[in-house]
Every structure is written in structure tokens, then in C-alpha cells.
Write a protein that holds these residues in place. Structure first.
Motif, short mmCIF file in Angstrom:
data_model
loop_
_atom_site.label_atom_id
_atom_site.label_comp_id
_atom_site.label_asym_id
_atom_site.label_seq_id
_atom_site.Cartn_x
_atom_site.Cartn_y
_atom_site.Cartn_z
N THR B 116 0.87 -1.18 0.00
CA THR B 116 0.00 0.00 0.00
C THR B 116 0.91 1.23 0.00
O THR B 116 1.87 1.27 0.78
CB THR B 116 -0.89 0.00 1.25
OG1 THR B 116 -1.74 -1.16 1.19
CG2 THR B 116 -1.75 1.25 1.33
N PRO B 117 0.65 2.19 -0.86
CA PRO B 117 1.55 3.36 -0.90
C PRO B 117 1.63 4.03 0.47
O PRO B 117 0.63 4.09 1.20
CB PRO B 117 0.88 4.28 -1.92
CG PRO B 117 0.07 3.37 -2.79
CD PRO B 117 -0.41 2.28 -1.88
N PHE B 118 2.81 4.53 0.80
CA PHE B 118 2.97 5.27 2.04
C PHE B 118 1.99 6.45 2.02
O PHE B 118 1.80 7.10 1.00
CB PHE B 118 4.41 5.80 2.17
CG PHE B 118 5.38 4.71 2.51
CD1 PHE B 118 5.57 4.31 3.82
CD2 PHE B 118 6.08 4.04 1.52
CE1 PHE B 118 6.46 3.29 4.14
CE2 PHE B 118 6.97 3.02 1.82
CZ PHE B 118 7.15 2.64 3.14
N GLY B 119 1.38 6.69 3.12
CA GLY B 119 0.42 7.81 3.20
C GLY B 119 -1.01 7.36 3.00
O GLY B 119 -1.93 8.06 3.41
N LEU B 120 -1.20 6.18 2.40
CA LEU B 120 -2.57 5.71 2.22
C LEU B 120 -2.96 4.67 3.26
O LEU B 120 -4.07 4.16 3.24
CB LEU B 120 -2.76 5.12 0.81
CG LEU B 120 -2.49 6.05 -0.38
CD1 LEU B 120 -2.97 5.40 -1.67
CD2 LEU B 120 -3.16 7.41 -0.20
N ASP B 121 -2.02 4.34 4.14
CA ASP B 121 -2.31 3.29 5.13
C ASP B 121 -3.44 3.72 6.07
O ASP B 121 -4.20 2.88 6.55
CB ASP B 121 -1.05 2.92 5.93
CG ASP B 121 -0.40 4.12 6.59
OD1 ASP B 121 -0.56 5.24 6.05
OD2 ASP B 121 0.27 3.96 7.61
N LEU B 122 -3.55 5.00 6.31
CA LEU B 122 -4.62 5.48 7.19
C LEU B 122 -5.70 6.18 6.38
O LEU B 122 -6.37 7.10 6.86
CB LEU B 122 -4.05 6.40 8.27
CG LEU B 122 -3.05 5.74 9.23
CD1 LEU B 122 -2.55 6.72 10.27
CD2 LEU B 122 -3.67 4.52 9.94
N ALA B 123 -5.84 5.78 5.14
CA ALA B 123 -6.87 6.36 4.28
C ALA B 123 -7.46 5.24 3.43
O ALA B 123 -7.23 5.16 2.22
CB ALA B 123 -6.28 7.45 3.40
N PRO B 124 -8.21 4.33 4.05
CA PRO B 124 -8.62 3.12 3.33
C PRO B 124 -9.43 3.39 2.07
O PRO B 124 -9.38 2.59 1.13
CB PRO B 124 -9.44 2.34 4.37
CG PRO B 124 -9.72 3.29 5.48
CD PRO B 124 -8.65 4.31 5.46
N ASP B 125 -10.14 4.51 2.00
CA ASP B 125 -10.92 4.77 0.78
C ASP B 125 -10.03 4.93 -0.45
O ASP B 125 -10.48 4.74 -1.58
CB ASP B 125 -11.75 6.05 0.94
CG ASP B 125 -13.00 5.81 1.78
OD1 ASP B 125 -13.21 4.65 2.20
OD2 ASP B 125 -13.74 6.77 2.04
N TYR B 126 -8.79 5.34 -0.22
CA TYR B 126 -7.89 5.54 -1.36
C TYR B 126 -6.97 4.34 -1.60
O TYR B 126 -6.17 4.35 -2.54
CB TYR B 126 -6.99 6.77 -1.13
CG TYR B 126 -7.73 8.05 -0.85
CD1 TYR B 126 -8.83 8.42 -1.59
CD2 TYR B 126 -7.31 8.90 0.16
CE1 TYR B 126 -9.51 9.60 -1.33
CE2 TYR B 126 -7.97 10.10 0.43
CZ TYR B 126 -9.08 10.43 -0.32
OH TYR B 126 -9.74 11.60 -0.07
N ALA B 127 -7.05 3.36 -0.70
CA ALA B 127 -6.04 2.30 -0.72
C ALA B 127 -6.28 1.25 -1.79
O ALA B 127 -5.57 0.25 -1.85
CB ALA B 127 -5.91 1.65 0.66
N GLY B 128 -7.28 1.48 -2.65
CA GLY B 128 -7.38 0.66 -3.85
C GLY B 128 -6.17 0.91 -4.73
O GLY B 128 -5.75 0.06 -5.51
N TRP B 129 -5.59 2.08 -4.58
CA TRP B 129 -4.33 2.37 -5.27
C TRP B 129 -3.23 1.59 -4.56
O TRP B 129 -3.06 1.73 -3.34
CB TRP B 129 -4.03 3.86 -5.25
CG TRP B 129 -4.88 4.61 -6.23
CD1 TRP B 129 -6.12 5.14 -6.00
CD2 TRP B 129 -4.57 4.89 -7.59
NE1 TRP B 129 -6.60 5.73 -7.14
CE2 TRP B 129 -5.67 5.60 -8.15
CE3 TRP B 129 -3.49 4.62 -8.41
CZ2 TRP B 129 -5.71 6.03 -9.47
CZ3 TRP B 129 -3.52 5.06 -9.73
CH2 TRP B 129 -4.62 5.75 -10.26
N GLN B 130 -2.55 0.80 -5.29
CA GLN B 130 -1.51 -0.05 -4.73
C GLN B 130 -0.20 0.16 -5.50
O GLN B 130 -0.21 0.64 -6.63
CB GLN B 130 -1.92 -1.52 -4.82
CG GLN B 130 -3.15 -1.86 -3.98
CD GLN B 130 -2.79 -2.13 -2.52
OE1 GLN B 130 -2.25 -3.16 -2.19
NE2 GLN B 130 -3.09 -1.17 -1.66
N GLU B 131 0.87 -0.21 -4.84
CA GLU B 131 2.17 -0.12 -5.48
C GLU B 131 2.81 -1.50 -5.46
O GLU B 131 2.97 -2.07 -4.38
CB GLU B 131 3.08 0.84 -4.72
CG GLU B 131 3.24 2.16 -5.39
CD GLU B 131 4.06 3.14 -4.56
OE1 GLU B 131 4.30 4.22 -5.06
OE2 GLU B 131 4.45 2.82 -3.42
#
Lengths: 671, 617
Positions: B116-131
């Protein structure tokens, strides 16, 4: 590190127990509390004005651990956090729970919000999402469960219950069922079967009203424990199910946020607990799990032959082997499956991958050394913090021990010595370590390395004309650890930006500096002294008055500036005072040898005096003289320890400030 | 077919490179002067985007880089591939290292790891974006790291669009962008700064660029597409079509919502003017969520609804804009999201969505007219001036595009006049006046909650290396003009007898945003442009030498003029013994491209610095 830093002892703790055994009966068992009592706890926890700077307060943190005969541990955690500020509400709006699907399992059992209005709201746990953890440099498949809470307001409190089982060292396995509990309990049994350890901190970055840790171990399973860095309340009980230990603290203040402070584990009250009887036991286990993995192959044998060719002494040969492991195995960790996280990758695997984390680089070096006929063993250390004597796993780093024919050990660390002429990085001095051997080794400590061994020398030759224009040359060179720093700064910087990087350093002399020529040695040629030569000029560097010139030493400015990394301790004393020890990793001598040629006939105004000051943690001596038309600045600043206790910080800072004031003072010359 | 050709080209390149005695390193070093000191040389970097008849897009990237140094290995050893796992699938086709001896080492499954991209770990709505991190194995200095992957759409799209800047961190031999469309579909293409025309064959467009020099990026505040060759392309036939989806989703998301009403009512209690109400709602909006720095483009994901944004407590830039618009609407204001371009447009109405990097909210008040509110920070400066040179698209009922005109330098002025004279106890007393016009006016800072006295104190206390504010009064405070008077004191007396007093010549009262703070005087070269705000900066200092002291030195007189602007320092000796030093800098351009860096540096160097040196008689 001084004796004063050493932790409180069991005797201090014991002194509390008599009083606290009474107190214990008064401790609220939060899990069994009624909602009404929880509300009372929340109300009694206070408001924002009671905790300046904190967005929330932990009303109660309770961890209840039950250990099975196999060492398998069940962690039940219960917490109540009260929101103090709008910022705190946003900060706690999403909770993250990390786990490794191969070695542990976590479940969020219940979450409720006690609203400031009095309502109690159950949080829908179907909102929990299971995601890969962010990762950099180590890619072992760590995961996290993330729970977004309904919007929080000031005065609300969040109650969370979780259950976790397993152990904390990660390894990956095939066929892991992500997010759910595996029916195969073996997955969660620690690799050192039958044993349990834990290190629990009782102070955090937020205020805590009450924190408890309860540990239940089966009958007949002894534990060793000790409390460090301050007292905790404690109790021990037993019944037919086993022995029950409790540790707790009230009103733990938030840990201040100070740059370059010592690791939290060195300063916060902590409990270290283990079922191991001794470090020797750990040592033997660590050797045994690596019994068969350091085999070489023909390719490795050919490489070893090439590397040691022409080297005369064992030290030269081992240095060559270590340089290869340090330089050619890049730091990037991928999983080998079972055993990942606590065992070295086989040497042949790392040789093929040319990458790995510290343990894999260590494994590579052991493979090379054994192939060359040397006795080498894996070892564990903790970079940057103490390892306490209770034999709980407190390590974050793996290294190598070379056993000499006389039975002594030489420690090697291929992870920390890229670009280094040292066998062991002196940024790891005074660190504790345990060597894994079949006969078992005790906890040992790397010796202190004095600043005189780590000299960064600036040789400056300059001339200033009658209108104040400066033209100069600088040579930067260093020894041991500072040599490594210099090689790394200049050897790993992006080449097309190297000039700008050095221009940035020289802006400490003047922002108007013009760098004319740069010559840098080969940072990977360890047989040759590494140097950096710079020629530069600065228009109107000196203030030119009627028959006078005044200016400050260019060389000293390079040290006493936050624009260069040459004397990093000086950049670490920006805070006027500290509540935590300052940790600067290494000792250092910054040495200045400068000659500035002045227009003929100019003499220094006033008397010249040399200055010096001795302190326990820093000292300096500086001399400013004039010989003919040359101003000569000679001197040294010594950073004597890598940890500066908070009570000695002011003196340490004062010495550096005094040194800086003298060294960078403008000096007036007149005809 | 094109892919086959490109792959063959690449393979030929690599096979030649690895089979030669010196390997690719030797070729790269001989090939170009600019490669000589490179950490890495990109042999080949292709981006091929194709859309099928149903609207599914496949993006394929294929890159090969020779790695010479540890720095390069650190940057290319573990490439990260970003994708939206909810609507895209990532397929890593090749991850391989070509070693100097000709052997190849393939990355195995354990070297391909999703994170999970750094910074999205505490923003689950955006965490469909993966690296997904691809770890190259077998790396050695001088090897070539090859990576090929494709990102395949899981749902169709209406349009295909993109924006590419032909700049590089490392020397790049060959860079190719290919767009392939279904038969008969057209692509609108734009280019700037010398970018090539595409080569078209049927429904395939190919841009080829060779021998791009490498450079280390420098944050000069400008978008690199303003000065490096750039292309934009889109299948949309108009701006409306290009932005229709984004505009309608932003519009639908930003509707008023009830749960913020009471908080809004509370902050508006006792607030009378519309302008203050707007700024109060903006402040509330800022405090209502925490910022999440998302790793994808502004319009790469649709916004969440304002209600959802508010409930979650976190927001990306786009979501912050949606929330602000919704809260303003809840408070009864007509709020309109406005897309802001990354830089000057070269597309003339065919801008693709990728061209817009930020968003502001336009709202009008009776008192202040139209305000452009930044959803990320309090309204502190005149928003319209800050957007100078950008292309804006209003997402109203109808889309409208317009360019913000360049600022007239005379509109932005920061002028300070001070007089310094001795006072009792060996101190220096000063009184002065500051005139701040245009973007320098602190009017909106004050309206957004900053104390003007605190603002003035911060600036005045820097004078002469450390001054104490004694008196302060505001003569006028208007949106585009602020005038204030002040008095201060500075110490001279605590110096030792043989020491001199070194008084730094005052800098402008407020030069923030002018861009001169981005200039590093010591640097001989900067590879990126520096964003400037056309303005006039002036300082005039009259100095009366204190009794018992004599003047040793004053700032040097100078005068510099270039295409960027002009700077001058003058010194006047008055008959009463007072000295007047005037320093002026006029910036006429809004960007200093790398080739003009020396000119800009000369201006700033001439304008800044200098000491007033005194010593006891």
C-alpha cells in the motif's frame, strides 16, 4: 553511556510491591466494567487543558497475554482512548493493526464509541479492511487491518478490543490465508519452541492514565523479567493454571518529541520478560538454525580465490571478503518463505540474488569466510540501543563474528561498512551483541571507540587581497568512521548533482562562493587515502575598510555550520534544553589546519589567544596565530561520546557554542 | 506490430550492449559527452497505450537502464509500479538483469511484492491504489536492468488521454510514446518546447525522442512541462468532452450536506460580512479533515461525496475541494470548483485531464468580489495573482476555460523605508514605513486569523540581525494595499571594545512568493526553472552613525540588468553625515528558465546581502 542511565532494578520495584499489592485490588478491571464505570473512567481522565499538546489521552491500555506450553502466545488487548482536541479526533479517525499472516493473526473483536453526549455506539466491524502494509527495502508481505471509525468529536472515547496470537518475527509461507485465522496452530508457535519473550514499553508519545500488562504462564514454566528505566507497579500470583504476573503504571506522561533522542527503549519504563534462562541458550539456538546454510559452490570458491589473491594477512583477506559482501550485496529484502525474518538466507541464494537485508549480507560474508577457511558465526545486535541482560529477543540487526585462532572474536558488519575502511562500523560502538555458537555465548559489548580515531580534517589554504576577495583551496580527508562518512557522502551522491552538493557545503563559507575545481578520490579504492580537494573563490569575502580587513575562518565555518555534515554534533545542539538523552551515533574529531595569506603588512588587531575547554562529552582546543603575512588557525573539536545524557546536554551544548563562537568570529587585520 | 518492432529494437540494443567487451557501459560512455559522468543511462524507455474497440485501455511500459553506480542501483533496483487495483490489473511481463558477462537473471515471484503506498495506510478509501515493488535480483555495477509491465483496464473508458514531458533524471538514449486506437478513431495531439510531431501510421501515433540529457530535478516551483519538450493527446474532441466525467462527478460530489450545518452555523455566529463568512467556512473546512497526499494525479480517481469525506475525516486535494465547495454551498454561497493547470497551456482548448494539477474554489462576496480559495491552506494572499499564467477551467453549469493574465510588476510591490539613528544606552533606534501591494498585502492573512502585529513583529525582528519592535501602527489595510509604520531598537553596546558591529542590510519587508527565496546563490547551475512573481522589491535605509562609532563599510554599489529584470544598490552620502543606502529589485518575468539562472542569480546577488559595519572610534 553512564551508570546513571542504567535501569531501575528489581529491588526498586520490590520496594513498591508492598504498597501496591493493596493498590492492585483497587485497579479497575476494565474489561469487566460496566458502561457506567467506563464513563466514569473517561470523565476522570480529564480534558485538553490537562494535557497540553496532546490530541488524545489513553484512559486505559490493558494487554492480557496467555502463553501455552509450546510458547504460543494469545494477546488480548483492551483500550479506551479519549479525544481531547479536534486534531486528536482526526488523528485517531483510522486505526491500524499490523500483522504477518504467516506468524501471527489479529482480530478486532469489538469497537465502541462512548460519545460525549452519553450515547454508546457500536462500530460496524465489517468496515475493517485488510491491506498490504506500506514497505520500503524489506518486502516480506506484511499486512495490516485498518478500521475507519465514525466521525469523532472532542470528548468521545474509543473502546477497542483485539485478539492476536502468534509471534512477532516474520516469515512467509506458501498458502497463507490472508486475514483469517489459520486452523494450523503450528504456524503461530514461535521458532524457538516452548519459549516466550516480550518487551513492553509503559510510556508513549501520548499521555496514558493507566497501562496494564498481565501475563499468564503454564505451571512449571519459569520466567525471567526485569523492569528498566523507572518503576512499575507489579504483582505475582499463582494457581493451578499457572503463574500470573501483572505490571502497571498510572499517569504516564507523553514522551517529548526531540530530534536525535535516544531510542525509546533506552528511556521509557519497560518490562523485559523471557522464558529463556540465559543468553547462551539463545546463542546455541541461533547457531543451530543456521547449521547448514553457509555452504559454498564453485562460483563462490572462485570469487573467494580472486578476492584474497595478493592479500598477505588474515585481516587483509577478511577485509576483502567483507568489502565484497558490503558493496556487492545491496540492501533490499525479499522473502525466502519459511524461516524469513529470523534466519539468514543461504549464502548461495544471496550470491545469486545479490540483495538482502542485514542478516542475508551477514550470511553471505559467513559463506565467503568459511569458504576461505575462516571460522565465522552469525551474531545478533541492536543498532542504536541497549540490549538488556534479560535474554528476550531485543535485536534489530544481524552481524558476523570471526573467531580467531586464539579464541578471541572480531566483529564484522557488512551492512554498515559499505565505503568503509573499518571492519566494524564505529557508529555501532558500545553496542551489545550475542554470537550464535554451538557452545553458547553470553551477551557481550563492543568497546568504546575514542574520537581520536575518527578524525575529519579540513586543510585550508587561502589568500585574501586588499579589497577582501578570497581565493582558497580545501582538502577534506578523514580516518576510520569519518572516512566512511566522507566516502559515502561523495561516493553515493548523484554524480550530476555532486558539484551542487559541494557548493551547498561551501555556502557555509559564503553564499557568494564560486567553486572553481573539484577533485574527488575513488571512494571504492580502500588501498588509497580518500580525499576531496576543492578550489574556490569568494568576491569581497572580507570586509575591507580603510586599511583594514576582517573575516572569519573559512575552514572553521565548514565545521560550525548546519549547511555541512562535517561536524554533525554541532547540528544536534539546536535545542536549548533536552528532556531525553541526545544520541549522535559516533565519536568524532573535527580538525582544522588553515593558513590564510594576507596583503603584506597587515597585522591582527589586538592580542591573539588560544582557547581550550575540557568536558566529559566534548572538548576543544583552538589556536590563532600570525606568522608574517599568514594567519594560522589550528585546532580540534572532540565529540567524546555518542550518547549525551540529558543532564549533561547543557554543558555539551555550551562547549560547542563556545567553540563555534571563537572559531567563526571575525578577526580584524590592519596595516 | 509496433510493439514487436520496438521490442526487437530494444533486444538488439541490449544484445549488442551486453555482448561487447566493455558492455553497455562502454557504449554509453562513448556515445555522448553528457553520459560521461552519469550514474545510469536509460537505453530505452517506451510507453505504449492502446485502447480497444470496447474502450479498455492497456498501458505498457518497457525500460532498460544501465546501472553504473550505487546511486543508480538505489534508484532503479526496486522500481515501484502504481496502479488502481479496483479498476486495473497489473501484469509484470519481464523483470530481468542482463549482467556484464552476458548472463541474465530473472526476478522470481518473491521479488514482486504488492504494497500500500505510504500515506494511504490510514486512508482506506484511497487504498485501492496499490504499489507493486519489483526487486531486481542479480544486480551488479554495469548491468542492465530491464522491466516490462502492463496495466490493463478492468472497465472501459470513454476517452484515452495523456501528457508526457520529455525530461529525464538520467541520460536517455531513446524514449518512445505510442498511442494506438481502434481503426478510425482520431487523436488530438499538442506539443510544446520543441517536442517532436508524432509519426502516424493508421491509428497509431508514435513520438520518438533520442538522447535526452539527464539532470537532477530542482524544485523551482514551476512545472517542468513549461520548459522541457512536452506532448498532450486525447481522443476527446473538445474540452467539454475531455473533462465531462470529471466535472460531473465533482459537481455531484459537492452537494450541501446536513451534518456540517451546525458546525457552520457556529462559526458564522456574529460574522457579518460575506467575505469573512467565506473565510470562516474555509477555515472550518480545513480543520474538518486531515490531508492525505495521494500518489496519483488530481483527476485519476473520482472524488468521494462531501458527506463521505467529512465522515471519514481525511481527504485528498480533490476531496478537500469538494468538501469546501459543499460546505460553502451549505452556508448559502455559490461555490464553483475551478481546475488549475500545471503550467502555461499549449493545447488551446484541447487540454487533457492530466493537464490539471490542482483545484481551487471560486466564490464571490459582496465586499471582495470573486475569491479563489485554495482547499489546502488558509486564504492568505490574493488568489488570482497567485494563479498568474495558469489556465483555469470553471466547472460550472457549462465549462469555461480562460488564462489568468500575467501580473503587471508594478501591481506587486514590497517597499520599506527605514531611518536608523542612535538613541540612549548605546542602542540604535529605527523607525520605518512599509508599503505592501498586490500579492504582498497581508490583508487576507489577517482576515484568515493572523494578527497583523504578529506578522509585522516577525519581519521587523529580523532587521539588523535582531531588532526589538517598539511601536507599530497600521495606516491602511486593503485587499491590495497595506501600509504600516513601526519603530524598533537594536543593540550595539554589548560588543567588546575591539569588536565591530555587523548589521546585515535589511531585506525587503516581505518578499515571500517573489521567488527569490528559491535562488541558491552558491549554485553554479540549476537544471529546472524558477517560478517568479513579477514585482518590485525596495529597501531604503538612512543611517546616522552613533556618536563614538565610525563607519567601516557599507553595501557595495551595483547595478545589474537582464531579461529577467533589474537590480541596483546605490549609496548616497548626505551633507549632514547620514548615509542612505537604497536597494531595488524589479522582477519582470514569471519564470526563469535554466538558461537564465545565471541572470536571475546575478540580480539576487546584487540585491541581497551586504553589511553595514561600524566600529568604535
Amino acid at each position: 553511556m553512564t551508570k546513571k542511565d542504567l535501569p531501575c532494578t528489581i529491588s526498586r520495584l520490590a520496594a513498591l510491591i508492598a504498597f501496591l499489592s493493596v493498590a492492585f485490588s483497587l485497579v479497575p478491571a476494565a474489561k469487566a466494567q460496566t458502561d457506567e464505570k467506563i464513563r466514569d473512567l473517561i470523565a476522570a481522565a480529564g480534558e485538553a487543558e490537562d494535557y497540553p499538546g496532546s490530541g488524545y489521552v489513553s484512559v486505559l491500555e490493558r494487554t492480557d497475554v496467555t502463553v501455552e506450553e509450546t510458547g504460543l502466545a494469545h494477546f488480548r488487548r483492551y483500550s479506551i482512548e479519549k479525544i481531547l482536541t479536534p486534531k486528536g479526533a482526526l488523528e485517531r479517525s483510522v486505526m491500524r493493526f499490523d500483522y504477518d499472516p504467516a506468524s501471527n493473526f489479529i482480530s478486532i473483536e469489538r469497537t465502541r464509541i462512548f460519545r460525549a453526549s452519553g450515547e454508546v455506539e457500536n462500530v460496524d466491524l465489517s468496515r475493517v479492511v485488510d491491506l498490504f502494509q506500506p514497505a520500503s527495502m524489506i518486502y516480506w508481505g506484511g499486512r495490516m487491518k485498518v478500521l475507519e471509525l465514525p466521525r469523532l468529536s472532542v470528548g468521545d472515547a474509543v473502546e477497542i478490543e483485539t485478539y492476536k496470537k502468534g509471534f512477532e518475527i516474520a516469515y512467509l509461507d506458501e498458502g497463507v490465508t490472508v486475514g483469517s485465522e489459520s486452523p494450523d496452530e503450528e504456524r503461530y508457535v514461535p521458532p524457538m519452541r516452548g519459549h516466550f519473550y516480550d518487551v513492553v514499553h509503559f510510556r508513549a508519545d501520548h499521555p496514558i492514565k493507566e497501562k496494564r500488562y498481565d501475563l499468564h504462564v503454564p505451571p512449571g514454566k519459569p520466567i525471567r523479567y526485569r523492569v528498566y528505566n523507572g518503576p512499575l507497579y507489579s504483582e505475582q500470583r499463582f494457581d493451578d493454571k499457572g503463574t500470573h504476573y501483572s505490571f502497571w503504571i498510572y499517569d504516564s506522561q507523553p514522551l517529548p518529541s526531540e530530534p536525535r533522542s535516544a531510542e525509546a527503549s533506552d528511556v521509557v519504563p519497560k518490562l523485559v520478560v523471557a522464558t529463556l534462562s540465559s543468553w547462551q541458550e539463545k546463542s546455541r539456538w541461533f547457531a543451530a538454525i543456521h547449521d547448514t546454510i553457509y555452504n559454498d559452490n564453485e562460483e563462490i570458491r572462485q570469487l573467494v580465490k580472486k578476492l584474497v589473491s595478493g592479500k598477505k594477512t588474515d585481516v587483509e583477506k577478511v577485509a576483502a571478503l567483507q568489502h565484497w559482501a558490503a558493496q556487492e550485496i545491496r540492501y533490499s529484502g525479499i522473502s525466502m518463505g519459511k524461516g524469513e525474518g529470523y534466519t539468514h538466507h543461504p549464502g548461495k541464494m544471496t550470491f545469486a540474488d545479490r540483495c538482502g537485508v542485514c542478516k542475508d549480507k551477514a550470511g553471505m560474508l559467513i559463506t565467503l569466510m568459511r569458504s576461505a577457511g575462516y571460522e565465522a558465526w552469525p551474531a545478533l545486535t541492536m543498532a542504536g540501543a541497549r540490549v538488556e541482560e534479560v535474554p528476550a529477543d531485543q535485536f534489530n540487526h544481524s552481524v558476523v563474528a570471526w573467531k580467531r585462532p586464539d579464541g578471541t572474536y572480531t566483529m564484522l558488519d557488512p551492512t554498515w561498512v559499505p565505503y568503509s575502511t573499518e571492519l566494524w562500523s564505529s557508529a555501532e560502538q558500545e553496542q551489545h551483541y550475542v554470537i550464535g555458537t554451538p557452545w553458547g555465548e553470553d551477551l557481550m559489548q563492543i568497546p568504546y571507540s575514542p574520537p581520536e580515531k575518527h578524525v575529519l580534517k579540513v586543510t585550508s589554504r587561502a589568500s585574501i587581497d586588499s579589497v577582501g576577495n578570497l581565493r582558497g583551496s580545501l582538502r577534506l580527508e578523514a580516518t576510520n568512521y569519518m572516512d566512511q562518512r566522507l566516502r559515502r557522502w561523495l561516493g553515493t551522491h548523484k554524480r550530476d548533482d555532486l558539484r551542487a552538493y559541494l557548493e551547498g557545503w561551501l555556502s557555509a563559507i559564503s553564499p557568494n562562493v564560486k567553486v572553481e575545481k573539484i577533485s574527488i578520490g575513488d571512494p571504492l579504492d580502500f588501498d588509497t587515502d580518500f580525499k576531496c580537494d576543492i578550489e574556490y573563490r569568494v568576491k569581497r569575502y572580507a570586509v575591507a575598510g580603510a586599511g583594514t580587513l576582517d573575516f572569519a575562518s573559512p575552514a572553521w565555518k565548514l565545521g560550525f555550520s548546519r549547511l555541512t555534515p562535517l561536524l554533525p554534533a554541532y547540528s544536534a545542539v539546536e535545542l536549548e534544553k533536552r528532556e531525553l538523552p541526545l544520541f549522535i551515533w559516533h565519536t568524532e574529531t573535527f580538525s582544522c589546519d588553515e593558513k590564510v595569506t594576507l596583503p603584506a603588512g597587515m597585522k591582527i588587531r589586538g592580542s591573539m589567544k588560544s582557547v581550550s575547554k575540557e568536558g566529559e562529552y566534548a572538548s576543544f582546543s583552538m589556536e590563532r596565530t600570525q606568522e608574517g603575512n599568514k594567519l594560522i588557525n589550528i585546532g580540534k573539536v572532540l565529540i567524546k561520546r555518542r550518547t549525551i545524557p540529558e543532564e549533561s546536554y547543557l554543558q555539551f551544548r555550551a562547549i560547542l557554542e563556545e567553540a563555534a563562537a571563537y572559531a567563526t568570529r571575525r578577526v580584524i587585520f590592519e596595516l | 506490430m509496433k510493439r514487436v518492432i520496438l521490442s526487437a529494437l530494444f533486444l538488439a540494443f541490449v544484445s549488442i550492449a551486453v555482448s561487447m567487451p566493455e558492455g553497455a557501459a562502454g557504449r554509453a560512455r562513448r556515445g555522448s559527452q553528457i553520459d560521461r559522468d552519469a550514474d545510469a543511462v536509460v537505453l530505452y524507455d517506451s510507453l505504449a497505450i492502446s485502447m480497444d474497440n470496447l474502450g479498455y485501455i492497456t498501458t505498457r511500459r518497457h525500460r532498460a537502464v544501465v546501472l553504473y553506480t550505487d546511486n543508480a542501483i538505489g534508484r532503479y533496483g526496486d522500481p515501484r509500479i502504481l496502479f488502481d487495483s479496483r479498476r486495473e490489473e497489473l501484469r509484470v511481463k519481464t523483470a530481468r538483469v542482463h549482467r556484464k558477462d552476458g548472463a541474465t537473471v530473472d526476478t522470481k515471484a518473491n521479488g514482486i511484492n504488492r504494497t500500500t503506498p505510504f500515506g494511504l495506510d490510514l486512508a482506506p478509501d484511497y487504498a485501492g491504489w496499490q504499489e507493486t515493488v519489483v526487486t531486481h535480483v542479480g544486480i551488479e555495477k554495469g548491468c542492465t536492468a530491464e522491466l516490462e509491465y502492463e496495466i490493463v483496464d478492468l472497465e472501459p473508458r470513454k476517452n484515452l488521454s495523456g501528457l508526457q514531458v520529455f525530461s529525464a533524471e538520467d541520460p536517455t538514449r531513446l524514449r518512445v510514446v505510442v498511442v494506438r486506437l481502434p481503426q478510425g478513431q482520431e487523436l488530438t495531439c499538442c506539443r510544446a518546447n520543441g517536442a517532436p510531431e508524432p509519426e502516424r501510421k493508421g491509428s497509431c501515433w508514435t513520438w520518438t525522442v533520442r538522447d535526452l540529457p539527464g539532470r537532477t530535478p530542482y524544485d523551482g516551483g514551476s512545472w517542468e512541462g513549461e520548459y522541457f519538450p512536452s506532448i498532450a493527446y486525447s481522443t476527446a474532441s473538445s474540452l467539454e468532452e475531455s473533462l465531462f466525467d470529471a466535472a460531473s462527478k465533482i459537481s455531484e460530489a459537492g452537494v450541501p450536506f446536513a451534518s456540517c450545518k451546525s458546525a457552520i452555523d457556529k462559526v458564522l455566529e456574529g460574522v457579518n460580512s460575506e467575505e469573512e463568512k467565506i473565510l470562516s467556512v474555509q477555515k472550518l473546512s480545513l480543520e474538518s479533515v486531515r490531508s492525505v497526499r495521494v500518489p496519483y494525479g488530481l483527476l485519476s480517481s473520482p472524488p468521494r461525496t462531501a458527506q463521505r469525506i467529512y465522515d471519514s475525516g481525511y481527504a485528498s486535494t480533490l476531496d478537500r475541494a469538494v468538501l469546501l465547495a459543499a460546505m460553502l454551498r451549505t452556508a448559502g454561497f455559490e461555490a464553483e470548483p475551478v481546475l488549475v493547470s500545471l503550467g502555461r497551456s499549449f493545447c488551446r482548448g484541447a487540454e487533457p485531464p492530466e493537464f490539471f494539477g490542482s483545484v481551487v474554489i471560486s466564490v464571490s462576496s459582496k465586499e471582495g468580489g470573486e475569491l479563489f480559495l485554495d482547499p489546502l491552506s488558509p486564504y492568505s494572499r490574493d488568489g488570482f495573482s497567485m494563479l498568474s499564467g495558469k489556465t483555469l477551467v470553471r466547472l460550472g453549469k457549462e465549462l469555461s476555460i480562460f488564462e489568468v493574465p500575467r501580473v503587471d510588476p508594478s501591481a506587486n510591490r514590497s517597499s520599506m523605508t527605514i531611518e536608523i539613528s542612535p538613541c540612549k544606552d548605546g542602542r540604535l533606534a529605527g523607525h520605518g514605513r512599509a508599503l505592501l501591494m498586490g500579492v504582498f498585502s497581508p490583508y487576507y492573512m489577517v482576515r484568515s486569523g493572523l494578527s497583523l502585529e504578529k506578522y509585522a513583529k516577525e519581519h521587523i525582528e529580523n532587521l539588523l540581525g535582531g531588532a526589538e519592535l517598539k511601536k507599530f501602527s497600521v495606516l491602511s489595510l486593503e485587499r491590495h494595499r497595506c501600509e504600516m509604520e513601526f519603530e524598533f531598537e537594536a543593540a550595539l553596546s554589548d560588543l567588546a571594545q575591539d569588536e565591530r558591529a555587523y548589521l546585515p542590510f535589511p531585506l525587503p519587508f516581505d518578499a515571500e512568493l517573489s521567488g527569490i527565496e528559491r535562488v541558491k546563490l552558491e549554485r553554479s547551475y540549476i537544471g529546472d526553472a524558477i517560478k517568479l512573481v513579477p514585482c518590485n522589491l525596495e529597501v531604503s535605509c538612512t543611517l546616522e552613525i552613533p556618536p563614538g562609532w565610525k563607519l567601516v563599510s557599507l553595501p557595495q554599489e551595483s547595478s545589474v540588468k537582464s531579461g529577467i529584470g533589474s537590480a541596483a544598490v546605490t549609496v548616497e552620502a548626505r551633507s549632514d553625515g547620514k548615509k542612505i543606502v537604497r536597494s531595488e529589485l524589479s522582477i519582470e518575468q514569471d519564470i526563469a528558465e535554466p538558461s537564465f539562472y545565471a541572470d536571475l542569480k546575478a540580480l539576487v546577488s546584487s540585491f541581497e546581502g551586504g553589511l553595514v559595519v561600524l566600529e568604535r572610534e
